[in-house]
Design a protein around this motif. Structure first.
Motif, PDB file in Angstrom:
ATOM      1  N   ARG A  41       0.831  -1.213   0.000  1.00  0.00           N
ATOM      2  CA  ARG A  41       0.000   0.000   0.000  1.00  0.00           C
ATOM      3  C   ARG A  41       0.864   1.262   0.000  1.00  0.00           C
ATOM      4  N   GLU A  42       2.059   1.159  -0.586  1.00  0.00           N
ATOM      5  CA  GLU A  42       3.001   2.273  -0.552  1.00  0.00           C
ATOM      6  C   GLU A  42       2.490   3.508  -1.290  1.00  0.00           C
ATOM      7  N   VAL A  43       1.841   3.315  -2.433  1.00  0.00           N
ATOM      8  CA  VAL A  43       1.328   4.459  -3.195  1.00  0.00           C
ATOM      9  C   VAL A  43       0.241   5.173  -2.405  1.00  0.00           C
ATOM     10  N   ASP A  44      -0.691   4.419  -1.834  1.00  0.00           N
ATOM     11  CA  ASP A  44      -1.751   5.023  -1.018  1.00  0.00           C
ATOM     12  C   ASP A  44      -1.159   5.760   0.181  1.00  0.00           C
ATOM     13  N   ARG A  45      -0.125   5.172   0.770  1.00  0.00           N
ATOM     14  CA  ARG A  45       0.534   5.785   1.924  1.00  0.00           C
ATOM     15  C   ARG A  45       1.171   7.121   1.539  1.00  0.00           C
ATOM     16  N   ALA A  46       1.816   7.157   0.373  1.00  0.00           N
ATOM     17  CA  ALA A  46       2.448   8.393  -0.088  1.00  0.00           C
ATOM     18  C   ALA A  46       1.406   9.473  -0.356  1.00  0.00           C
ATOM     19  N   SER A  62      10.304   5.035   7.368  1.00  0.00           N
ATOM     20  CA  SER A  62      10.785   4.007   6.455  1.00  0.00           C
ATOM     21  C   SER A  62      11.963   3.318   7.114  1.00  0.00           C
ATOM     22  N   GLY A  63      12.238   2.084   6.724  1.00  0.00           N
ATOM     23  CA  GLY A  63      13.341   1.353   7.337  1.00  0.00           C
ATOM     24  C   GLY A  63      14.691   1.781   6.796  1.00  0.00           C
ATOM     25  N   GLY A  70      13.575   2.268   0.012  1.00  0.00           N
ATOM     26  CA  GLY A  70      12.639   2.801   0.987  1.00  0.00           C
ATOM     27  C   GLY A  70      11.556   3.645   0.343  1.00  0.00           C
ATOM     28  N   MET A  71      10.941   4.519   1.145  1.00  0.00           N
ATOM     29  CA  MET A  71       9.746   5.245   0.729  1.00  0.00           C
ATOM     30  C   MET A  71      10.022   6.576   0.041  1.00  0.00           C
TER      31      MET A  71
END
Length: 237
Positions: A41-46, A62-63, A70-71
């Motif tokens: 869900r990285e795109v939604d998170r961004a 992000s790690g 990472g993000m």
């Protein structure tokens, strides 16, 4: 985590990120709005972070280093494509190659390559092509995302490529949960590494040495991994 990252968390009104990484910084989240998200869900998170940042200070967690697997890239890409005018600061962290490398000794003293074995975003055929080129250089290669429940054979394939170009005596190091609870370290060789695949998971990072890399051994144990910088070619010590 760098001091600047700690300061940013303290300044944030809202913190958003993958639940695993939020759990690691939970003591610093008191009194803040916390938005948890999962893998895929990285795109939604961004998008959510950029929307919230219109009137609040938002920290995206992000790690390791946000710019290395990472993000950072997806946040910047979404901002670029949406025409967002929100101010964005990418704060450096310590990527796993460096933190885990320190726990192994000095495996990355000169040139090296990092590769991710995750084929969620990159086709496996392209990963294989890059691995083949990387191991031909005979410099240390660091493998991120080496082995998950759904991708158990990617590590096997990567090691098979390494064996085309490197001898069985080549040092291999694995660090699991670097500087976290459950930290473990394994030092072995390319020829024996197949017996230790079960040790490797997604919280691990794998180091495959180059042509000059060696294991520093004591009388009873392997103390670490060293890749010489080249001082021995110029100085007597």
């Amino acid at each position: 985590m760098t001091p600047r990252a700690l300061k940013a968390l303290g300044e944030a009104d809202c913190v958003i990120g993958n639940g695993f990484y939020l759990d690691l910084v939970e003591p610093m989240l008191a009194g803040k709005e916390v938005i948890r998200s999962g893998m895929g869900r990285e795109v939604d998170r961004a998008r959510r972070a950029l929307d919230l940042a219109k009137d609040r200070v938002v920290a995206m967690v992000s790690g390791g280093d946000a710019g290395v697997y990472g993000m950072a890239s997806i946040v910047l890409e979404v901002a670029e494509r949406s025409g967002s005018n929100v101010a964005i600061e990418v704060i450096p962290g310590i990527t796993a190659a460096l933190s885990a490398g320190a726990l192994l000794g000095s495996p990355l003293s000169g040139d090296y390559v990092t590769m991710s074995l995750s084929d969620l975003l990159t086709p496996w055929e392209e990963i294989e092509r890059r691995l083949d080129l990387a191991f031909q250089m005979r410099v240390p290669v660091v493998l991120y995302n080496p082995r998950s429940r759904g991708r158990q054979h990617n590590l096997d394939a990567a090691i098979a490529i390494a064996r085309r170009y490197l001898p069985a005596t080549t040092p291999v190091g694995v660090v699991k949960n670097a500087y976290r609870m459950g930290e473990e370290r394994l030092i072995t060789t390319l020829g024996e590494f197949g017996d230790h695949f079960a040790f490797v998971d997604m919280h691990s990072i794998v180091f495959i040495g180059g042509e000059e890399t060696r294991i520093w051994r004591s009388e009873t144990d392997a103390r670490g991994i060293i890749t010489p910088r080249g001082y021995h070619r110029k100085y007597v010590y």
